[in-house]
Write a protein that holds these residues in place. Sequence first.
Motif, PDB file in Angstrom:
ATOM      1  N   TYR A   1       0.893  -1.290   0.250  1.00 46.20           N
ATOM      2  CA  TYR A   1      -0.095  -0.057   0.100  1.00 46.20           C
ATOM      3  C   TYR A   1       0.871   1.203   0.001  1.00 46.20           C
ATOM      4  N   GLU A   2       0.382   2.370  -0.529  1.00 47.85           N
ATOM      5  CA  GLU A   2       1.066   3.747  -0.519  1.00 47.85           C
ATOM      6  C   GLU A   2       2.455   3.565  -0.965  1.00 47.85           C
ATOM      7  N   ARG A   3       2.826   2.683  -1.753  1.00 50.00           N
ATOM      8  CA  ARG A   3       4.210   2.378  -2.234  1.00 50.00           C
ATOM      9  C   ARG A   3       4.066   2.153  -3.902  1.00 50.00           C
ATOM     10  N   LYS A   4       4.966   2.962  -4.781  1.00 49.11           N
ATOM     11  CA  LYS A   4       4.845   2.657  -6.278  1.00 49.11           C
ATOM     12  C   LYS A   4       5.176   1.380  -6.531  1.00 49.11           C
ATOM     13  N   PHE A   5       4.421   1.021  -7.604  1.00 49.45           N
ATOM     14  CA  PHE A   5       4.497  -0.189  -8.343  1.00 49.45           C
ATOM     15  C   PHE A   5       3.743  -0.316  -9.343  1.00 49.45           C
ATOM     16  N   ARG A   6       3.620  -1.325 -10.147  1.00 53.95           N
ATOM     17  CA  ARG A   6       3.124  -1.414 -11.614  1.00 53.95           C
ATOM     18  C   ARG A   6       1.983  -2.419 -11.540  1.00 53.95           C
ATOM     19  N   ILE A   7       0.811  -2.196 -12.187  1.00 54.42           N
ATOM     20  CA  ILE A   7      -0.026  -3.310 -12.277  1.00 54.42           C
ATOM     21  C   ILE A   7      -0.476  -3.436 -13.638  1.00 54.42           C
ATOM     22  N   GLY A   8      -0.806  -4.896 -13.897  1.00 60.85           N
ATOM     23  CA  GLY A   8      -1.059  -4.847 -15.514  1.00 60.85           C
ATOM     24  C   GLY A   8      -2.143  -5.894 -15.523  1.00 60.85           C
ATOM     25  N   GLY A   9      -3.083  -5.787 -16.505  1.00 60.57           N
ATOM     26  CA  GLY A   9      -4.048  -6.847 -16.756  1.00 60.57           C
ATOM     27  C   GLY A   9      -5.013  -6.094 -17.742  1.00 60.57           C
ATOM     28  N   LEU A  10      -6.234  -6.731 -18.045  1.00 61.24           N
ATOM     29  CA  LEU A  10      -7.061  -6.221 -19.097  1.00 61.24           C
ATOM     30  C   LEU A  10      -7.834  -5.222 -18.639  1.00 61.24           C
TER      31      LEU A  10
ATOM     32  N   GLU B   1      -5.288  10.634 -14.718  1.00 60.86           N
ATOM     33  CA  GLU B   1      -5.758  11.955 -15.326  1.00 60.86           C
ATOM     34  C   GLU B   1      -4.429  12.213 -16.018  1.00 60.86           C
ATOM     35  N   GLY B   2      -4.875  12.109 -17.560  1.00 58.66           N
ATOM     36  CA  GLY B   2      -3.659  12.424 -18.507  1.00 58.66           C
ATOM     37  C   GLY B   2      -4.166  11.737 -19.793  1.00 58.66           C
ATOM     38  N   ILE B   3      -3.256  11.844 -20.667  1.00 56.95           N
ATOM     39  CA  ILE B   3      -3.414  11.291 -22.319  1.00 56.95           C
ATOM     40  C   ILE B   3      -3.155   9.836 -22.052  1.00 56.95           C
ATOM     41  N   LEU B   4      -4.174   8.859 -22.853  1.00 56.78           N
ATOM     42  CA  LEU B   4      -4.109   7.712 -22.948  1.00 56.78           C
ATOM     43  C   LEU B   4      -3.318   7.274 -23.962  1.00 56.78           C
ATOM     44  N   PRO B   5      -2.624   6.172 -24.106  1.00 55.86           N
ATOM     45  CA  PRO B   5      -1.867   5.580 -25.337  1.00 55.86           C
ATOM     46  C   PRO B   5      -2.820   5.277 -26.392  1.00 55.86           C
ATOM     47  N   ASP B   6      -2.681   5.101 -27.701  1.00 56.76           N
ATOM     48  CA  ASP B   6      -3.428   5.026 -28.768  1.00 56.76           C
ATOM     49  C   ASP B   6      -4.208   3.611 -28.712  1.00 56.76           C
ATOM     50  N   LEU B   7      -3.543   2.540 -28.147  1.00 59.46           N
ATOM     51  CA  LEU B   7      -3.968   1.189 -27.911  1.00 59.46           C
ATOM     52  C   LEU B   7      -4.800   1.104 -26.690  1.00 59.46           C
ATOM     53  N   PHE B   8      -4.954   2.205 -25.904  1.00 59.58           N
ATOM     54  CA  PHE B   8      -5.963   1.765 -24.787  1.00 59.58           C
ATOM     55  C   PHE B   8      -7.171   1.800 -25.130  1.00 59.58           C
ATOM     56  N   ARG B   9      -7.856   0.624 -24.939  1.00 60.77           N
ATOM     57  CA  ARG B   9      -9.392   0.566 -25.183  1.00 60.77           C
ATOM     58  C   ARG B   9      -9.786  -0.845 -24.379  1.00 60.77           C
ATOM     59  N   GLU B  10     -11.090  -0.973 -24.248  1.00 64.35           N
ATOM     60  CA  GLU B  10     -11.891  -1.926 -23.254  1.00 64.35           C
ATOM     61  C   GLU B  10     -11.399  -3.252 -23.690  1.00 64.35           C
ATOM     62  N   GLY B  11     -10.835  -4.023 -23.003  1.00 64.18           N
ATOM     63  CA  GLY B  11     -10.351  -5.383 -23.182  1.00 64.18           C
ATOM     64  C   GLY B  11      -9.155  -5.648 -23.642  1.00 64.18           C
ATOM     65  N   GLN B  12      -8.463  -4.345 -23.866  1.00 63.11           N
ATOM     66  CA  GLN B  12      -6.747  -4.316 -23.991  1.00 63.11           C
ATOM     67  C   GLN B  12      -5.968  -4.509 -22.917  1.00 63.11           C
ATOM     68  N   GLY B  13      -4.929  -5.037 -23.180  1.00 60.09           N
ATOM     69  CA  GLY B  13      -4.009  -4.888 -21.907  1.00 60.09           C
ATOM     70  C   GLY B  13      -3.194  -3.929 -21.661  1.00 60.09           C
ATOM     71  N   ILE B  14      -3.252  -3.541 -20.377  1.00 57.65           N
ATOM     72  CA  ILE B  14      -2.330  -2.276 -19.998  1.00 57.65           C
ATOM     73  C   ILE B  14      -1.489  -2.534 -19.015  1.00 57.65           C
ATOM     74  N   VAL B  15      -0.421  -1.609 -18.624  1.00 55.30           N
ATOM     75  CA  VAL B  15       0.052  -1.660 -17.627  1.00 55.30           C
ATOM     76  C   VAL B  15       0.024   0.032 -16.821  1.00 55.30           C
ATOM     77  N   ALA B  16      -0.396   0.030 -15.578  1.00 52.91           N
ATOM     78  CA  ALA B  16      -0.133   1.238 -14.846  1.00 52.91           C
ATOM     79  C   ALA B  16       0.703   1.262 -13.852  1.00 52.91           C
ATOM     80  N   ASN B  17       1.325   2.441 -13.755  1.00 53.25           N
ATOM     81  CA  ASN B  17       2.280   2.712 -12.695  1.00 53.25           C
ATOM     82  C   ASN B  17       1.790   3.813 -11.698  1.00 53.25           C
ATOM     83  N   GLY B  18       1.569   3.206 -10.385  1.00 50.30           N
ATOM     84  CA  GLY B  18       0.967   4.244  -9.285  1.00 50.30           C
ATOM     85  C   GLY B  18       1.137   3.760  -8.113  1.00 50.30           C
ATOM     86  N   LYS B  19       0.138   3.984  -7.399  1.00 49.72           N
ATOM     87  CA  LYS B  19      -0.089   3.620  -5.755  1.00 49.72           C
ATOM     88  C   LYS B  19      -1.219   3.076  -5.488  1.00 49.72           C
TER      89      LYS B  19
END
Lengths: 148, 254
Positions: free
Chosen positions: A50-59, A90-108
């Motif tokens: 919790y409250e520490r930076k890490f990345r999360i990946g999924g659909l 909050e920000g600009i999402l990459p071109d390939l961002f869409r529902e059902g698509q895999g993403i990796v988010a960096n945050g807390k």
Amino acid sequence: MTPKRKKKLVLIVLALAGLGLAVGLGLNAFNQNIMFFFSPADVAAGKAPYERKFRIGGLVEQGSVQRDEHTLKVSFRVTDGGGTVPVQYEGILPDLFREGQGIVANGKLGRDGVFTAAEVLAKHDENYMPPEVADALAAQKASESIKN
Amino acid sequence: MNRFVAWFHRWGSPKHFYDMSGRWAPWMAALFFLTFIPGLYYSLIGSPPDYQQGESARIMYIHVPAAWMSMFIYGVMALAGAITLIWKMKMADIVAQVSAPIGASFTFLALVTGSLWGKPMWGAYWVWDARLTSELILLFLFLGYIALTTSIDDKRTAARAGAVLALVGVVNLPIIHYSVEWWSTLHQPSTVKVMGKSAIHLSMLIPLLLMSFAFKFYYAWVVLSSARAEVLDRDKNAKWAADVAQAQAGEMPS
């Protein structure tokens, strides 16, 4: 092959095997650090801090994306079948961002279970095909689901 | 088997290598142009855009063959290193040394094209995932090899040191290849599989294969030509080199 050369060959093979084993053990020990992201299932299992930076990946879950009309704020849910994590960004999402698509988010991850992302990356899959083929596949899938 | 051994040993003779590489290099150049020109046509014009990536997918036709070449050339250098250490064959060391700058260039090309693709697709030029990091280490291995072998004046010591470095670095090759399977990475897994079905449409596989053959022939052409120049330079005091020089002087109008 002369005995001297054979000995050298065996030495080289043994040295490489030893080196490979050492590197393999080292990489195994650092396994968690080499992983680029945690999966939602890992988060559900309490492996992520919790409250520490890490990345999360999924659909990106189907139908979960909600955009704010006046700002760049967006919220969605990331899932992998084993768990689901709500994400705020909050920000600009990459071109390939869409529902059902895999993403990796960096945050807390907050105590409330909401992941606040500072960066969202799209993860591309290994499939390459022309648009017509993708349309044909989608049409085929749709007709199959109607039959069922 | 004996015929193969004899053939292999003949390539180890500088004079034979000089003659044969002179004969083979133009053929490799011809094959390169024969595959590269249609390869470029199919990459840029004669193939469809991708259903998700659009026209940006075309970067793959340079990126993937360049990445394959970076690993292939390092493998050649490691094999040449083993031959240098076991059989003390001078030609193997020459091949390894002239391969290094070519391999470094292909690695650099793979990293740069990947980065240019990553910005619009992923949203980042660079991430420190296992695939990208291990490929960057490969670039440093090539550069380290070049630095090491050129900083030692004695050719035989340089050959041995370089061979050991090339062999040690070979553990990186399976790491690069399997990184996308062993760990979670942002980089996608392999599209083209030797065994099993490839996840790419035929219309896009054709330019990819043409380009990867073109890159292979380019490497064969350049490595034969530069090894040919290097072997003549190293053997400049040998009788066969003097004969070559004399024959060429005879051809040239003075």
